[in-house]
Design an enzyme around this catalytic site. Structure first.
Site, PDB file in Angstrom:
ATOM      1  N   ARG A 246       2.718  72.358  15.939  1.00 52.57           N
ATOM      2  CA  ARG A 246       3.530  73.330  15.964  1.00 52.57           C
ATOM      3  C   ARG A 246       4.347  72.850  17.298  1.00 52.57           C
ATOM      4  O   ARG A 246       3.622  74.040  18.298  1.00 52.57           O
ATOM      5  CB  ARG A 246       1.974  74.119  16.738  1.00 52.57           C
ATOM      6  CG  ARG A 246       1.292  75.365  15.171  1.00 52.57           C
ATOM      7  CD  ARG A 246       0.049  75.778  16.160  1.00 52.57           C
ATOM      8  NE  ARG A 246      -1.085  74.584  15.589  1.00 52.57           N
ATOM      9  CZ  ARG A 246      -2.430  75.229  16.373  1.00 52.57           C
ATOM     10  NH1 ARG A 246      -2.484  76.516  17.155  1.00 52.57           N
ATOM     11  NH2 ARG A 246      -3.222  74.422  16.881  1.00 52.57           N
TER      12      ARG A 246
ATOM     13  N   GLN B  41      -4.371  55.453  10.076  1.00 48.71           N
ATOM     14  CA  GLN B  41      -5.677  56.494   8.827  1.00 48.71           C
ATOM     15  C   GLN B  41      -4.205  57.163   8.300  1.00 48.71           C
ATOM     16  O   GLN B  41      -3.395  58.183   8.480  1.00 48.71           O
ATOM     17  CB  GLN B  41      -5.779  57.581   9.778  1.00 48.71           C
ATOM     18  CG  GLN B  41      -6.391  58.624   8.985  1.00 48.71           C
ATOM     19  CD  GLN B  41      -7.073  59.598   9.204  1.00 48.71           C
ATOM     20  OE1 GLN B  41      -6.666  60.257  10.904  1.00 48.71           O
ATOM     21  NE2 GLN B  41      -7.922  60.765   8.775  1.00 48.71           N
TER      22      GLN B  41
ATOM     23  N   THR C 127     -10.750  64.701  10.829  1.00 55.50           N
ATOM     24  CA  THR C 127     -11.557  64.154  12.375  1.00 55.50           C
ATOM     25  C   THR C 127     -12.588  63.261  12.024  1.00 55.50           C
ATOM     26  O   THR C 127     -12.447  62.003  11.914  1.00 55.50           O
ATOM     27  CB  THR C 127     -12.171  64.798  13.469  1.00 55.50           C
ATOM     28  OG1 THR C 127     -13.168  66.001  12.733  1.00 55.50           O
ATOM     29  CG2 THR C 127     -11.175  65.805  14.001  1.00 55.50           C
TER      30      THR C 127
ATOM     31  N   ARG D 243      19.233  53.838  45.270  1.00 58.12           N
ATOM     32  CA  ARG D 243      19.383  52.857  44.300  1.00 58.12           C
ATOM     33  C   ARG D 243      18.434  52.072  44.764  1.00 58.12           C
ATOM     34  O   ARG D 243      18.586  50.992  44.482  1.00 58.12           O
ATOM     35  CB  ARG D 243      20.315  53.106  43.205  1.00 58.12           C
ATOM     36  CG  ARG D 243      21.305  53.669  42.878  1.00 58.12           C
ATOM     37  CD  ARG D 243      22.854  53.662  42.235  1.00 58.12           C
ATOM     38  NE  ARG D 243      22.602  52.500  40.723  1.00 58.12           N
ATOM     39  CZ  ARG D 243      24.547  52.054  40.940  1.00 58.12           C
ATOM     40  NH1 ARG D 243      24.473  52.590  41.773  1.00 58.12           N
ATOM     41  NH2 ARG D 243      23.357  50.974  39.700  1.00 58.12           N
TER      42      ARG D 243
ATOM     43  N   ARG E 257      46.628  47.313  55.926  1.00 51.57           N
ATOM     44  CA  ARG E 257      47.766  49.057  55.698  1.00 51.57           C
ATOM     45  C   ARG E 257      49.150  48.441  55.798  1.00 51.57           C
ATOM     46  O   ARG E 257      49.403  48.175  56.811  1.00 51.57           O
ATOM     47  CB  ARG E 257      47.101  49.973  55.851  1.00 51.57           C
ATOM     48  CG  ARG E 257      47.324  50.367  57.327  1.00 51.57           C
ATOM     49  CD  ARG E 257      45.871  51.084  58.674  1.00 51.57           C
ATOM     50  NE  ARG E 257      46.665  51.421  59.337  1.00 51.57           N
ATOM     51  CZ  ARG E 257      45.718  51.907  60.055  1.00 51.57           C
ATOM     52  NH1 ARG E 257      44.069  52.505  59.817  1.00 51.57           N
ATOM     53  NH2 ARG E 257      45.769  51.926  60.993  1.00 51.57           N
TER      54      ARG E 257
END
Ligand code: UD1
Ligand code: CA
Length: 474
Positions: free
Chosen positions: A15, A73, A79, A331, A438
């Site tokens: 289910r 099993q 059961t 992190r 730069r």
């Protein structure tokens, strides 16, 4: 008496409509069977046998610990049949406790009571009073109140169906007697199965005492058969964990909107806002505030720190009086020392931000050691990965990193150094100095904006922009 615990976990869980074996379905982020095992171990048993069948390999692989005995099993004939598979490995002088792999919230205290009730010679079953016992086996008692039988829902008549005392399925009995009773089980019932519940009738015949321990709450014996029940148990788990925090003096904006999926230790006057998820080992110091939407896994946060909304922290250690977020990501290996500030869209990985240092906007610090009183400007990135190797960045105390700096690791920025905004730094930046990397700004007077190109000009321009063809001549 030595204790052998047998956990029934062979069922498929049709289910659930899932490819995952039922006992591997997560509750609070951990497999159902993990919860049962944790509880089982709390009893200090001499052996734990897990009867498994559906998805056998997958189930075994999920629990690599070495204190488990795996009992296969292959076909599930009920059961009773399941417990029989485990019995050859259980010595006669043991007490047997049967648990279900899909009943995850059972408490050790209840199980201790059950085992004590079985003592050396009786059968003890765990029952529960349910308002709606549909689907459950009913516990039948005689006029004197003694349990004489459990009848399965599918085998019960109308009068028996009206009984509210239901069988949880969990039971305890001395191994020698249980072995004898199991040997007499038959499968002539509605489901053609060997019912474990039939040991009750056999024990009665045997003259054994039968005790029913009534579970203190239904929640702890609820089983998972479908997604509806799984969600209910998740809500119950959430309620319990939140209740513990409230009890410990933590303020929760809404206990129904906090998910604790691990262990949380809190100092005094901690406040946790809505929709927070705490996983693994989480430690929150005195007066820590956790804003809405934060997700913490294996994190320590020292006193008086504020986590603003929507931060995601994993494997991080945050100092005292820090300010984190909103929208920050810590992190593994992220460390903020006391009084550090990390703002929005800042990511740290294996990086330490020193005392009183700030990285307030849009920054990545990876494999970095940042000293005290450093200001990391908006948009700064430690370029720690060359495509193959991870390289370290060191930023010494008092440095000022201008906005938009690319720090190409391995690199060191010296004490009190200033790095000009927009610099791409590839060589060490000396202490106390201004380092700029730069292009110089130019302004061209008399420059005209481009005019619309003709079709011909356009194709020529595109032609000129091509790379030369690869030379394959040899
Ligand atoms: C069982 C009980 C019922 C009780 C109910 C509580 C029996 C006959 N009935 O019914 O009285 O009210 O539990 O939930 O015991 N399992 C195996 N191998 C098998 C069969 C089952 O390992 O061959 C495992 C399942 O995976 C599950 C547990 O045993 O974890 C219970 O099995 P399930 O089929 O759910 O039992 P119910 O029919 O619900
Ligand atoms: Ca069931």
């Amino acid at each position: 008496m030595p204790l052998s615990i047998v956990i029934l976990a062979a069922g498929q869980g049709k289910r659930m409509k899932s490819d995952l074996p039922k006992v591997l379905q997560p509750l609070a982020g951990r497999p159902l069977l993990r919860h049962v095992l944790d509880c089982a171990r709390a009893l200090g048993p001499d052996a734990i046998h897990v009867v498994h069948g559906h998805g056998a390999e997958q189930v075994r692989a999920a629990f690599p610990e070495t204190d488990l005995t795996w009992v296969l099993q292959a076909e599930q004939h009920g059961t009773g049949h399941a417990v029989m598979q485990a019995m050859p490995a259980v010595p006669d002088d043991h007490q047997v406790l049967v648990l279900y792999g899909d009943v995850p919230l059972v408490r050790a205290a209840t199980l201790r009571e059950l085992v004590a009730a079985a003592g050396t010679g009786s059968l003890a079953i765990l029952s529960v009073l349910l308002a709606d016992p549909a689907g459950y086996g009913r516990v039948l008692r005689d006029k004197a109140g003694n349990v004489y039988r459990i009848v399965e829902h599918k085998d019960a008549n109308r009068k028996e169906l009206a009984v509210q005392e239901s069988n949880t399925g969990l039971l305890a009995a001395p191994a020698a007697a249980l072995r004898r009773w199991l040997a007499s089980l038959r499968n002539d019932n509605a489901q053609g199965e060997y019912y474990l519940t039939d040991v009750v009738t056999l024990a009665v015949k045997d003259g054994a005492t039968i005790t029913a321990v009534v579970a203190p709450t239904a929640a702890e014996v609820l089983g998972v058969n479908d997604r509806q029940q799984l969600a209910q148990l998740e809500a119950e788990y959430r309620r319990q964990r939140a209740g513990e925090l409230l009890e410990a003096g933590v303020t929760l904006a809404d206990p129904a909107r906090l998910d604790v999926r691990g262990t949380v230790r809190c100092g005094r006057d901690v406040r946790i806002d809505v929709n927070v998820v705490l996983e693994g080992e989480v430690e929150l110091g005195d007066r820590v505030v956790v804003g809405p939407g934060c997700v913490l896994r294996d994190v320590t946060v020292a006193a008086d720190t504020v986590l603003h909304p929507h931060c995601v922290l994993t494997g991080a250690a945050i100092g005292a009086r820090c300010s984190v977020g909103p929208f920050a990501r810590m992190r593994p290996g992220a460390r903020l020392l006391d009084d550090a500030h990390v703002g929005n869209f800042v990511e740290l990985k294996n990086a330490t931000l020193g005392a009183g240092s700030k990285a307030n906007h849009l920054t990545y610090l990876g494999d970095a050691t940042v000293g005290a009183k450093v200001n990391v400007g908006a948009g700064t990135i430690t370029c720690n990965y060359d495509g193959v190797n991870k390289w370290p960045t060191v930023i010494e105390d008092g440095a000022f990193i201008g906005s938009g700096a690319m720090l190409v690791a391995p690199i060191t920025i010296g004490r009190n150094a200033t790095v000009g905004a927009g610099s791409t730094i590839t060589k060490p930046a000396p202490r106390e100095a201004l380092t700029l990397a730069r292009t110089r700004q130019q302004s061209l007077a008399g420059w005209h904006r481009p005019a619309k190109a003709t079709t011909e000009e356009r194709s020529r321009a595109i032609e000129r922009a091509r790379l030369p063809e690869d030379d394959h001549s040899g």
